[in-house]
Design a protein around this motif. Structure first.
Motif, PDB file in Angstrom:
ATOM      1  N   ASN A  62       0.830  -1.196   0.000  1.00 20.41           N
ATOM      2  CA  ASN A  62       0.000   0.000   0.000  1.00 20.41           C
ATOM      3  C   ASN A  62       0.867   1.249   0.000  1.00 20.41           C
ATOM      4  O   ASN A  62       0.641   2.167  -0.790  1.00 20.41           O
ATOM      5  CB  ASN A  62      -0.966  -0.005   1.193  1.00 20.41           C
ATOM      6  CG  ASN A  62      -2.111  -0.973   0.991  1.00 20.41           C
ATOM      7  OD1 ASN A  62      -1.910  -2.095   0.533  1.00 20.41           O
ATOM      8  ND2 ASN A  62      -3.313  -0.561   1.319  1.00 20.41           N
ATOM      9  N   LEU A 119      -0.927   4.065  -1.896  1.00 19.17           N
ATOM     10  CA  LEU A 119      -2.315   3.831  -1.505  1.00 19.17           C
ATOM     11  C   LEU A 119      -2.459   4.141  -0.021  1.00 19.17           C
ATOM     12  O   LEU A 119      -1.521   3.978   0.748  1.00 19.17           O
ATOM     13  CB  LEU A 119      -2.707   2.364  -1.719  1.00 19.17           C
ATOM     14  CG  LEU A 119      -2.584   1.793  -3.124  1.00 19.17           C
ATOM     15  CD1 LEU A 119      -2.898   0.297  -3.108  1.00 19.17           C
ATOM     16  CD2 LEU A 119      -3.509   2.525  -4.074  1.00 19.17           C
ATOM     17  N   CYS A 142     -13.893  -0.642  -4.643  1.00 12.89           N
ATOM     18  CA  CYS A 142     -12.488  -0.807  -4.227  1.00 12.89           C
ATOM     19  C   CYS A 142     -11.633   0.430  -4.444  1.00 12.89           C
ATOM     20  O   CYS A 142     -10.519   0.489  -3.933  1.00 12.89           O
ATOM     21  CB  CYS A 142     -11.875  -1.989  -4.957  1.00 12.89           C
ATOM     22  SG  CYS A 142     -11.737  -1.762  -6.759  1.00 12.89           S
ATOM     23  N   ASN A 183      -8.851   2.598  -5.772  1.00 18.02           N
ATOM     24  CA  ASN A 183      -7.605   2.142  -6.387  1.00 18.02           C
ATOM     25  C   ASN A 183      -6.978   0.950  -5.664  1.00 18.02           C
ATOM     26  O   ASN A 183      -5.834   0.613  -5.900  1.00 18.02           O
ATOM     27  CB  ASN A 183      -6.614   3.303  -6.553  1.00 18.02           C
ATOM     28  CG  ASN A 183      -6.365   4.032  -5.248  1.00 18.02           C
ATOM     29  OD1 ASN A 183      -6.757   3.558  -4.183  1.00 18.02           O
ATOM     30  ND2 ASN A 183      -5.725   5.171  -5.323  1.00 18.02           N
ATOM     31  N   GLY A 184      -7.732   0.309  -4.779  1.00 21.94           N
ATOM     32  CA  GLY A 184      -7.327  -1.005  -4.305  1.00 21.94           C
ATOM     33  C   GLY A 184      -6.690  -1.125  -2.939  1.00 21.94           C
ATOM     34  O   GLY A 184      -6.075  -2.142  -2.640  1.00 21.94           O
ATOM     35  N   ARG A 185      -6.844  -0.132  -2.059  1.00 23.71           N
ATOM     36  CA  ARG A 185      -6.150  -0.218  -0.777  1.00 23.71           C
ATOM     37  C   ARG A 185      -6.522  -1.475   0.004  1.00 23.71           C
ATOM     38  O   ARG A 185      -5.659  -2.112   0.597  1.00 23.71           O
ATOM     39  CB  ARG A 185      -6.400   1.032   0.070  1.00 23.71           C
ATOM     40  CG  ARG A 185      -7.837   1.186   0.571  1.00 23.71           C
ATOM     41  CD  ARG A 185      -7.997   2.443   1.398  1.00 23.71           C
ATOM     42  NE  ARG A 185      -9.340   2.522   1.971  1.00 23.71           N
ATOM     43  CZ  ARG A 185      -9.614   3.075   3.129  1.00 23.71           C
ATOM     44  NH1 ARG A 185      -8.654   3.593   3.859  1.00 23.71           N
ATOM     45  NH2 ARG A 185     -10.850   3.128   3.571  1.00 23.71           N
ATOM     46  N   VAL A 199      -5.448  -4.927  -2.182  1.00 24.21           N
ATOM     47  CA  VAL A 199      -4.014  -5.239  -2.121  1.00 24.21           C
ATOM     48  C   VAL A 199      -3.659  -5.825  -0.752  1.00 24.21           C
ATOM     49  O   VAL A 199      -2.946  -6.825  -0.653  1.00 24.21           O
ATOM     50  CB  VAL A 199      -3.167  -3.981  -2.447  1.00 24.21           C
ATOM     51  CG1 VAL A 199      -1.698  -4.199  -2.132  1.00 24.21           C
ATOM     52  CG2 VAL A 199      -3.349  -3.598  -3.914  1.00 24.21           C
ATOM     53  N   ALA A 221     -12.090  -7.310  -6.960  1.00 23.98           N
ATOM     54  CA  ALA A 221     -12.213  -5.899  -6.576  1.00 23.98           C
ATOM     55  C   ALA A 221     -13.015  -5.196  -7.660  1.00 23.98           C
ATOM     56  O   ALA A 221     -12.647  -5.242  -8.832  1.00 23.98           O
ATOM     57  CB  ALA A 221     -10.828  -5.279  -6.424  1.00 23.98           C
ATOM     58  N   LEU A 228      -5.273  -0.159 -10.121  1.00 25.60           N
ATOM     59  CA  LEU A 228      -5.164  -1.407  -9.372  1.00 25.60           C
ATOM     60  C   LEU A 228      -4.602  -2.516 -10.261  1.00 25.60           C
ATOM     61  O   LEU A 228      -3.739  -3.289  -9.824  1.00 25.60           O
ATOM     62  CB  LEU A 228      -6.531  -1.804  -8.795  1.00 25.60           C
ATOM     63  CG  LEU A 228      -6.584  -3.140  -8.045  1.00 25.60           C
ATOM     64  CD1 LEU A 228      -5.544  -3.213  -6.935  1.00 25.60           C
ATOM     65  CD2 LEU A 228      -7.989  -3.365  -7.483  1.00 25.60           C
ATOM     66  N   GLU A 229      -5.055  -2.589 -11.501  1.00 25.46           N
ATOM     67  CA  GLU A 229      -4.525  -3.610 -12.421  1.00 25.46           C
ATOM     68  C   GLU A 229      -3.025  -3.448 -12.629  1.00 25.46           C
ATOM     69  O   GLU A 229      -2.300  -4.442 -12.737  1.00 25.46           O
ATOM     70  CB  GLU A 229      -5.264  -3.563 -13.765  1.00 25.46           C
ATOM     71  CG  GLU A 229      -6.649  -4.178 -13.678  1.00 25.46           C
ATOM     72  CD  GLU A 229      -7.459  -4.068 -14.958  1.00 25.46           C
ATOM     73  OE1 GLU A 229      -7.225  -3.119 -15.754  1.00 25.46           O
ATOM     74  OE2 GLU A 229      -8.353  -4.922 -15.154  1.00 25.46           O
ATOM     75  N   ALA A 257      -9.434  -7.320 -10.818  1.00 29.27           N
ATOM     76  CA  ALA A 257     -10.063  -5.997 -10.751  1.00 29.27           C
ATOM     77  C   ALA A 257     -11.028  -5.856 -11.927  1.00 29.27           C
ATOM     78  O   ALA A 257     -10.676  -6.177 -13.060  1.00 29.27           O
ATOM     79  CB  ALA A 257      -9.001  -4.913 -10.800  1.00 29.27           C
TER      80      ALA A 257
END
Length: 191
Positions: free
Chosen positions: A6, A11, A35, A37-39, A42, A53, A64-65, A78
């Motif tokens: 992160n 993130l 999600c 950007n995915g915090r 991840v 996600a 995120l990808e 994602a």
């Protein structure tokens, strides 16, 4: 010791309620709803959860990808998905929906919650954190949707409430507001 991906990717840390839930939930098929950007995705992926996600924002999903590809994280998928559709097609052991419901169309929230519940495996978990607007604490942010006092508890009648509160908290932008926080376990079998 795992690397803190992160912070490596700028993130925010995983939501504190997700971190806390992972102390009792074993890695399983997991849905991270909204999600960004995915915090959370991840973080969960690093713990061995198989994460799907979803978010309506294509640029957040692209970000995120990029992290998934860069790190070779084969246990995170994602997808761009509008949660308002309430048409999840897969079952999960854990569905996390932190600070997401308040951005949905108010007329769709009941259908979204019903869909989340339907798509949770028996014995599986739902984690929801959502802003509230009550007489005592009117919501200072103009979210499309806010929960009323007791509303989330009523929606989860019959589930085991592992954690439930309606406490005043501070958003990442400093705004003070009341949140409903719930970690609930779906009954293993219906009576």
């Amino acid at each position: 010791m795992t690397v803190d991906l992160n912070s490596r990717y700028g993130l925010n840390p995983a939501h504190s309620e997700v971190v806390e839930a992972c102390q009792i939930i074993e890695p399983c098929d997991t849905l991270d709803m909204g999600c960004s950007n995915g915090r959370n995705a991840v973080y969960l992926g690093q713990l061995g959860f198989n994460v799907t996600a979803i978010d309506a924002n294509p640029s957040a999903i692209n970000m995120l990808e990029n992290i998934i590809n860069e790190e070779g994280m084969t246990n995170i998928k994602a997808e761009v998905y509008d949660i308002n559709h309430a048409s999840l097609g897969v079952n999960y052991g854990f569905i996390a929906c932190t600070v997401t419901l308040m951005f949905l169309g108010p007329a769709r929230v009941d259908a979204v919650i019903a869909n989340i519940q339907e798509r949770t495996l028996p014995g599986g978990y739902n984690l929801i954190v959502c802003a509230m607007s009550t007489e005592q604490y009117p919501c200072p942010v103009s979210f499309p949707f806010t929960l009323n006092a007791g509303q989330l508890r009523e929606d989860y009648e019959g589930w085991e409430l592992i954690k439930y509160n309606e406490d005043v908290g501070t958003m990442h932008n400093g705004a003070q507001l009341q949140f409903a926080t719930m970690l609930a376990r779906k009954p293993s079998q219906l009576n």
